[in-house]
Write an enzyme that holds these catalytic residues in place. Sequence first.
Site, PDB file in Angstrom:
ATOM      1  CB  CYS A 208      -0.937  -0.002   1.203  1.00 18.24           C
ATOM      2  SG  CYS A 208      -2.055   1.425   1.229  1.00 18.24           S
TER       3      CYS A 208
ATOM      4  CG  HIS B  20      -1.943  -1.864  -9.586  1.00 21.96           C
ATOM      5  ND1 HIS B  20      -2.914  -0.987  -9.160  1.00 21.96           N
ATOM      6  CD2 HIS B  20      -1.168  -2.113  -8.498  1.00 21.96           C
ATOM      7  CE1 HIS B  20      -2.727  -0.708  -7.881  1.00 21.96           C
ATOM      8  NE2 HIS B  20      -1.666  -1.373  -7.459  1.00 21.96           N
TER       9      HIS B  20
ATOM     10  CD  GLU C 249      -6.818   1.127  -2.886  1.00 21.25           C
ATOM     11  OE1 GLU C 249      -6.214   0.221  -2.269  1.00 21.25           O
ATOM     12  OE2 GLU C 249      -6.863   2.311  -2.509  1.00 21.25           O
TER      13      GLU C 249
ATOM     14  CB  CYS D 200      -4.780   3.630  -5.275  1.00 18.01           C
ATOM     15  SG  CYS D 200      -3.962   2.020  -5.285  1.00 18.01           S
TER      16      CYS D 200
ATOM     17  N   GLY E 210      -1.398   2.210  -7.166  1.00 20.06           N
ATOM     18  CA  GLY E 210      -2.034   2.450  -8.449  1.00 20.06           C
ATOM     19  C   GLY E 210      -1.365   3.586  -9.207  1.00 20.06           C
TER      20      GLY E 210
END
Length: 268
Positions: free
Chosen positions: A74, A151, A199, A208, A211
């Site tokens: 994260c 992703h 997410e 994010c 991301g």
Amino acid sequence: MRVPFIKMHGLGNDFIMLDARVDAVPSIDKQIASALADRNTGIGCDQLILLEKSQLADFKMRIYNSDGGEVEACGNASRAVALLHGSAASVETNGGLITVTPTDNGARVDMGVPSFDWQSIPLEYAMDTANLPLSWEELTNPIAVNVGNPHIIFFVDDSETIGLDRLGPLIENDPLFPEGINVNVADVRNGAINLRVWERGVGLTKACGTGACATAVAAIKGGLVTSPVKVHLPGGTLDIQWADGQPIIMEGPATESFRGTFEWDDFA
């Protein structure tokens, strides 16, 4: 037992921080993580972050999405952890080692080297991750990359027009992605990236970090932008730097919201 917590956020992507380096924390499972994350009956968050001692790094960061599932990385929480720790540190995650450094405006995070191998995403079977022959309605020919977590990125004319609240869960749970996937839709304007993210295990969020890293890497690799690049998310802006074969460097803000305690048995 009463357990102390710290509520933090990075561009509106919010976290409950539990620091087991300082105070004893009982074992966390999916049920208690999701109960604490519930915005109506719990403290409320996108992710629950547990800090523990580590034999590989200065400490370990474990990450639980709001559905209670444990995930690998994260980016926004990494910046929050840097702010909480207060000095440069190496951090063990389930997605690999990262380094975090507080700055005057937030934190700088070395997110490690991205992977484009289909097995590391992972995909159900071999494909060219730079141009996946796939489509979900108007979203076509995405790029897949792993930046500690998986992703998929779609470049579109206008990211705001995409029904990501509807398409996001369809793509996240497609059998092609055996471990699920984070879904990014982006457009490029004036050398910068506008990004929205669905997410995995959370849903639409204001920001994010991984991301932003994955999308910036895809855009740089595809020649759509040059490094460093600004990534604009609904919650604010991150600066991403990357060159082929090098680690991703992410910079952006993080904020402590408040501190408190809760009774563990109320959520266990």
